[in-house]
Scaffold this active site. Structure first.
Site, PDB file in Angstrom:
ATOM      1  N   GLY A  12       0.884  -1.293   0.149  1.00  0.00           N
ATOM      2  CA  GLY A  12      -0.001  -0.134  -0.162  1.00  0.00           C
ATOM      3  C   GLY A  12       0.802   1.288  -0.132  1.00  0.00           C
ATOM      4  O   GLY A  12       1.654   1.472   0.809  1.00  0.00           O
ATOM      5  N   GLY A  14      -0.260   4.520  -0.004  1.00  0.00           N
ATOM      6  CA  GLY A  14      -1.096   5.642   0.481  1.00  0.00           C
ATOM      7  C   GLY A  14      -0.526   6.613   1.466  1.00  0.00           C
ATOM      8  O   GLY A  14       0.755   6.484   1.769  1.00  0.00           O
ATOM      9  N   PHE A  15      -1.116   7.282   2.219  1.00  0.00           N
ATOM     10  CA  PHE A  15      -0.849   8.042   3.376  1.00  0.00           C
ATOM     11  C   PHE A  15       0.189   7.497   4.096  1.00  0.00           C
ATOM     12  O   PHE A  15       1.228   7.705   4.468  1.00  0.00           O
ATOM     13  CB  PHE A  15      -1.836   8.620   4.025  1.00  0.00           C
ATOM     14  CG  PHE A  15      -2.591   9.954   3.151  1.00  0.00           C
ATOM     15  CD1 PHE A  15      -1.995  11.057   3.209  1.00  0.00           C
ATOM     16  CD2 PHE A  15      -3.760   9.597   2.667  1.00  0.00           C
ATOM     17  CE1 PHE A  15      -2.431  12.272   2.578  1.00  0.00           C
ATOM     18  CE2 PHE A  15      -4.308  10.569   1.973  1.00  0.00           C
ATOM     19  CZ  PHE A  15      -3.747  12.038   1.835  1.00  0.00           C
ATOM     20  N   GLU A 171     -19.313  16.789   2.411  1.00  0.00           N
ATOM     21  CA  GLU A 171     -18.514  17.558   1.328  1.00  0.00           C
ATOM     22  C   GLU A 171     -19.256  17.313   0.119  1.00  0.00           C
ATOM     23  O   GLU A 171     -19.217  18.406  -0.802  1.00  0.00           O
ATOM     24  CB  GLU A 171     -17.005  17.198   1.420  1.00  0.00           C
ATOM     25  CG  GLU A 171     -16.479  17.596   2.722  1.00  0.00           C
ATOM     26  CD  GLU A 171     -15.054  17.119   3.087  1.00  0.00           C
ATOM     27  OE1 GLU A 171     -14.376  17.792   3.897  1.00  0.00           O
ATOM     28  OE2 GLU A 171     -14.729  16.188   2.425  1.00  0.00           O
ATOM     29  N   ASP A 301      -5.574   3.184   7.739  1.00  0.00           N
ATOM     30  CA  ASP A 301      -6.950   2.890   7.653  1.00  0.00           C
ATOM     31  C   ASP A 301      -7.033   1.337   7.731  1.00  0.00           C
ATOM     32  O   ASP A 301      -8.231   0.660   7.945  1.00  0.00           O
ATOM     33  CB  ASP A 301      -7.593   3.237   6.496  1.00  0.00           C
ATOM     34  CG  ASP A 301      -8.181   4.934   6.441  1.00  0.00           C
ATOM     35  OD1 ASP A 301      -7.822   5.449   7.405  1.00  0.00           O
ATOM     36  OD2 ASP A 301      -8.859   5.235   5.560  1.00  0.00           O
ATOM     37  N   ALA A 317      -6.017  10.968   7.329  1.00  0.00           N
ATOM     38  CA  ALA A 317      -4.878  10.954   6.849  1.00  0.00           C
ATOM     39  C   ALA A 317      -3.592  11.462   7.460  1.00  0.00           C
ATOM     40  O   ALA A 317      -2.838  10.889   7.682  1.00  0.00           O
ATOM     41  CB  ALA A 317      -4.960  12.202   5.501  1.00  0.00           C
TER      42      ALA A 317
HETATM   43  C1  FAD Z   1     -13.615  10.842   0.236  1.00  0.00           C
HETATM   44  C2  FAD Z   1     -12.529  10.833   1.389  1.00  0.00           C
HETATM   45  C3  FAD Z   1     -12.219  12.234   2.124  1.00  0.00           C
HETATM   46  C4  FAD Z   1     -11.291  12.131   2.835  1.00  0.00           C
HETATM   47  N1  FAD Z   1     -11.044  13.469   3.288  1.00  0.00           N
HETATM   48  C5  FAD Z   1     -10.051  13.211   4.448  1.00  0.00           C
HETATM   49  C6  FAD Z   1      -9.823  14.830   5.134  1.00  0.00           C
HETATM   50  O1  FAD Z   1     -10.124  15.735   4.644  1.00  0.00           O
HETATM   51  N2  FAD Z   1      -8.770  14.729   6.265  1.00  0.00           N
HETATM   52  C7  FAD Z   1      -8.154  13.643   6.387  1.00  0.00           C
HETATM   53  O2  FAD Z   1      -7.298  13.671   7.536  1.00  0.00           O
HETATM   54  N3  FAD Z   1      -8.611  12.492   5.948  1.00  0.00           N
HETATM   55  C8  FAD Z   1      -9.513  12.226   5.171  1.00  0.00           C
HETATM   56  N4  FAD Z   1     -10.057  11.213   4.492  1.00  0.00           N
HETATM   57  C9  FAD Z   1      -9.469   9.778   5.231  1.00  0.00           C
HETATM   58  C10 FAD Z   1      -7.878   9.413   4.517  1.00  0.00           C
HETATM   59  O3  FAD Z   1      -8.000   9.641   3.132  1.00  0.00           O
HETATM   60  C11 FAD Z   1      -7.491   8.209   5.002  1.00  0.00           C
HETATM   61  O4  FAD Z   1      -7.505   8.080   6.315  1.00  0.00           O
HETATM   62  C12 FAD Z   1      -6.166   7.766   4.466  1.00  0.00           C
HETATM   63  O5  FAD Z   1      -6.186   7.906   2.993  1.00  0.00           O
HETATM   64  C13 FAD Z   1      -5.503   6.476   4.935  1.00  0.00           C
HETATM   65  O6  FAD Z   1      -4.342   6.271   4.700  1.00  0.00           O
HETATM   66  P1  FAD Z   1      -3.872   4.657   4.484  1.00  0.00           P
HETATM   67  O7  FAD Z   1      -2.685   4.924   3.576  1.00  0.00           O
HETATM   68  O8  FAD Z   1      -4.212   3.903   5.483  1.00  0.00           O
HETATM   69  O9  FAD Z   1      -4.843   4.421   3.178  1.00  0.00           O
HETATM   70  P2  FAD Z   1      -4.796   4.780   1.559  1.00  0.00           P
HETATM   71  O10 FAD Z   1      -4.499   6.199   1.496  1.00  0.00           O
HETATM   72  O11 FAD Z   1      -6.131   4.618   1.084  1.00  0.00           O
HETATM   73  O12 FAD Z   1      -3.777   3.949   0.829  1.00  0.00           O
HETATM   74  C14 FAD Z   1      -3.879   2.526   0.899  1.00  0.00           C
HETATM   75  C15 FAD Z   1      -3.152   1.898  -0.521  1.00  0.00           C
HETATM   76  O13 FAD Z   1      -2.945   0.633  -0.747  1.00  0.00           O
HETATM   77  C16 FAD Z   1      -3.249   0.240  -2.071  1.00  0.00           C
HETATM   78  N5  FAD Z   1      -3.875  -1.363  -1.878  1.00  0.00           N
HETATM   79  C17 FAD Z   1      -5.054  -1.714  -1.148  1.00  0.00           C
HETATM   80  N6  FAD Z   1      -5.338  -2.843  -1.238  1.00  0.00           N
HETATM   81  C18 FAD Z   1      -4.312  -3.440  -2.071  1.00  0.00           C
HETATM   82  C19 FAD Z   1      -4.015  -4.664  -2.683  1.00  0.00           C
HETATM   83  N7  FAD Z   1      -4.796  -5.455  -2.341  1.00  0.00           N
HETATM   84  N8  FAD Z   1      -3.085  -4.726  -3.380  1.00  0.00           N
HETATM   85  C20 FAD Z   1      -2.132  -3.610  -3.898  1.00  0.00           C
HETATM   86  N9  FAD Z   1      -2.302  -2.346  -3.155  1.00  0.00           N
HETATM   87  C21 FAD Z   1      -3.500  -2.170  -2.639  1.00  0.00           C
HETATM   88  C22 FAD Z   1      -4.283   1.245  -2.502  1.00  0.00           C
HETATM   89  O14 FAD Z   1      -4.316   1.321  -3.854  1.00  0.00           O
HETATM   90  C23 FAD Z   1      -3.840   2.506  -1.779  1.00  0.00           C
HETATM   91  O15 FAD Z   1      -2.988   3.283  -2.559  1.00  0.00           O
HETATM   92  C24 FAD Z   1     -10.767  10.891   3.375  1.00  0.00           C
HETATM   93  C25 FAD Z   1     -11.149   9.780   3.115  1.00  0.00           C
HETATM   94  C26 FAD Z   1     -12.197   9.768   1.883  1.00  0.00           C
HETATM   95  C27 FAD Z   1     -12.593   8.671   1.403  1.00  0.00           C
END
Ligand code: FAD
Length: 431
Positions: A12, A14-15, A171, A301, A317
């Protein structure tokens, strides 16, 4: 001393995963492999602006290789991971590749939770990924184009329904209401967009439950002022192709239904062979490691992270970013033979945008409340700073300024006419 051969596999980008990789990358003796199904990081906080055409998709996504370009010890592999063996610290891709690490970091994020409500999967559009936002934008424009084609005088009132009154639902509902009200007259000459309706539904009795009563009242008032009808304290029973049934027996007709009703951990968590916690997330220890599996961490997440007082941290995030950096420092400590430290979240507050000139912010752990124009400016500033690359920060700021001060609207370009955006296709693809 760090072990020269230490390989860290991160699932992953992401953030959480990206921040972890960037922090680890400073240690040249580590080899880091970032696995993601996309070759970009998606910036979820801006997705609703992509869905309503304020920003273009490339404002809300960043190429992972470009972000990590300065780190020769980091490799990015675009691949879909389908299972993980925690004991072997190995991730397996759908195409049969194996990625084994001395350390394994699980940061696969979340996905929409439809709670098995009939019809949601088939007929409602979620907003979690960049693809979701682009699909939503196309469907929104398709609905407007179809209404514009109808003979004058026979057009139905356009109806949009958003399910979920959390930050995402508020939003997107606010942004659609703003878009409809502010669409220039030349865009759709044959329909009166001011008559279109937006309904926001939530089973809770208020919008934005984590916020203070004052913020909730402010948001409720702004949404109503902008023409959003609120249906609170009532659950959705079923979603149909052209409407939503509520448990109180009412049916709301809809040209487009958006699902912002909840999230759960990425389905990868089901492959781990351990009992997961709330929302299918992995319960982690104070240092973000997974109990019983040395060298395995879960973040963002994908994980249930608790504070020292036992409170579950929200899916934000900022939590994911901080956890990513923290985890990296713990990995470096572990390979250096130093003790790992418990994760401590520095809570800078929460905010939500309602629309043009209207937002709420509750600053710091004491939740000092701000509403209106000041919160609106703070939301833009904070989110511009959160953006991953300097170019994106500058570019996005200009887009916003152009839109705001120039009152220039993005021309509604429906650029995917050859794609079948039906939910049935999406449902089949995600099986
Ligand atoms: C519409 C929306 C608005 C938001 N607005 C805010 C905000 O304003 N402020 C705030 O603080 N938070 C906000 N959030 C929450 C924030 O985006 C999440 O908490 C944050 O993205 C979590 O980060 P992460 O790295 O855990 O997951 P993510 O950023 O979702 O990254 C997970 C990564 O894993 C990859 N992945 C998943 N499964 C697989 C797999 N099986 N194989 C390969 N790759 C995979 C995905 O492609 C992704 O790139 C928002 C969320 C949403 C949905």
């Amino acid at each position: 001393m760090e072990n020269e051969t230490t390989k860290v596999v991160i699932v992953g980008g992401g953030f959480a995963g990206l921040n972890c990789a960037e922090e680890l990358a400073h240690h040249k003796s580590l080899r880091i492999v970032v696995l993601d199904r996309n070759n970009y990081q998606q910036f979820q906080p801006l997705l609703y602006q992509v869905a309503t055409g304020t920003l273009s998709p490339d404002n809300a996504a960043f190429n992972l290789r470009a972000v990590l370009a300065h780190h020769a010890n980091v490799d990015v592999v675009m691949t879909e991971i389908q299972s993980v063996d925690l004991a072997k610290r190995t991730a397996y891709s759908v195409s049969g590749e194996e990625f084994r690490g001395d350390v394994l970091v699980l940061a696969a994020g979340a996905e929409p939770n439809f709670f098995d409500i009939p019809g949601v999967h088939e007929y409602a559009l979620p907003l979690y990924s960049l693809a979701d936002a682009e699909r939503l934008r196309s469907r929104l424009l398709e609905a407007l184009e179809a209404a514009d084609r109808e003979p004058t005088g026979q057009q139905e009132e356009l109806r949009f329904v958003v399910i979920g009154g959390g930050a995402t639902g508020v939003e997107i509902a606010g942004a659609i209401a703003d878009t409809l009200q502010r669409m220039p007259d030349y865009a759709f000459k044959h329909i009166n967009l001011r008559r279109a309706s937006v309904t926001l539904i939530d089973m809770a009795k208020t919008v934005l439950t984590p916020f203070s009563k004052r913020s909730q009242e402010y948001v409720t008032a702004v949404l109503k002022e902008r023409g959003v009808e609120l249906r609170l304290g009532v659950s959705v029973r079923e979603v149909e192709r052209d409407g939503v049934f509520l448990l109180d027996g009412t049916r709301i007709p809809a040209h487009l239904v958006i699902w912002a009703g909840g999230l759960k951990a990425s389905r990868l968590s089901a492959s781990l062979g351990i009992k997961t916690g709330r929302g299918g997330r992995v319960d982690v220890q104070a240092d973000l490691s997974v109990s019983g599996f040395p060298g395995v961490y879960a973040l963002g997440d994908f994980a249930n992270v608790r504070t020292s007082t036992g409170e579950a941290l929200p899916q934000l995030a900022s939590v994911a970013q901080q956890a990513g950096r923290y985890c990296a420092r713990n990995i470096i400590a572990a390979v250096s033979g130093l003790p790992e430290q418990p994760f401590e979240y520095r809570d800078k507050g929460i905010m939500a945008m309602v629309g043009r000139n209207a937002a709420v912010a509750e600053v710091g752990s004491h939740r000092h409340g701000v509403t209106g124009m000041l919160a609106f400016a703070a939301w833009l500033g904070v989110h511009a700073l959160l953006l991953t690359t300097v170019r994106a920060k500058v570019q996005t700021f200009f887009e916003w300024a152009w839109e705001y001060f120039g009152d220039v609207h993005v021309d509604p370009i429906l650029d995917r006419p050859d794609v079948d955006w039906s939910n049935q296709t999406r449902a089949a693809q995600s099986e």
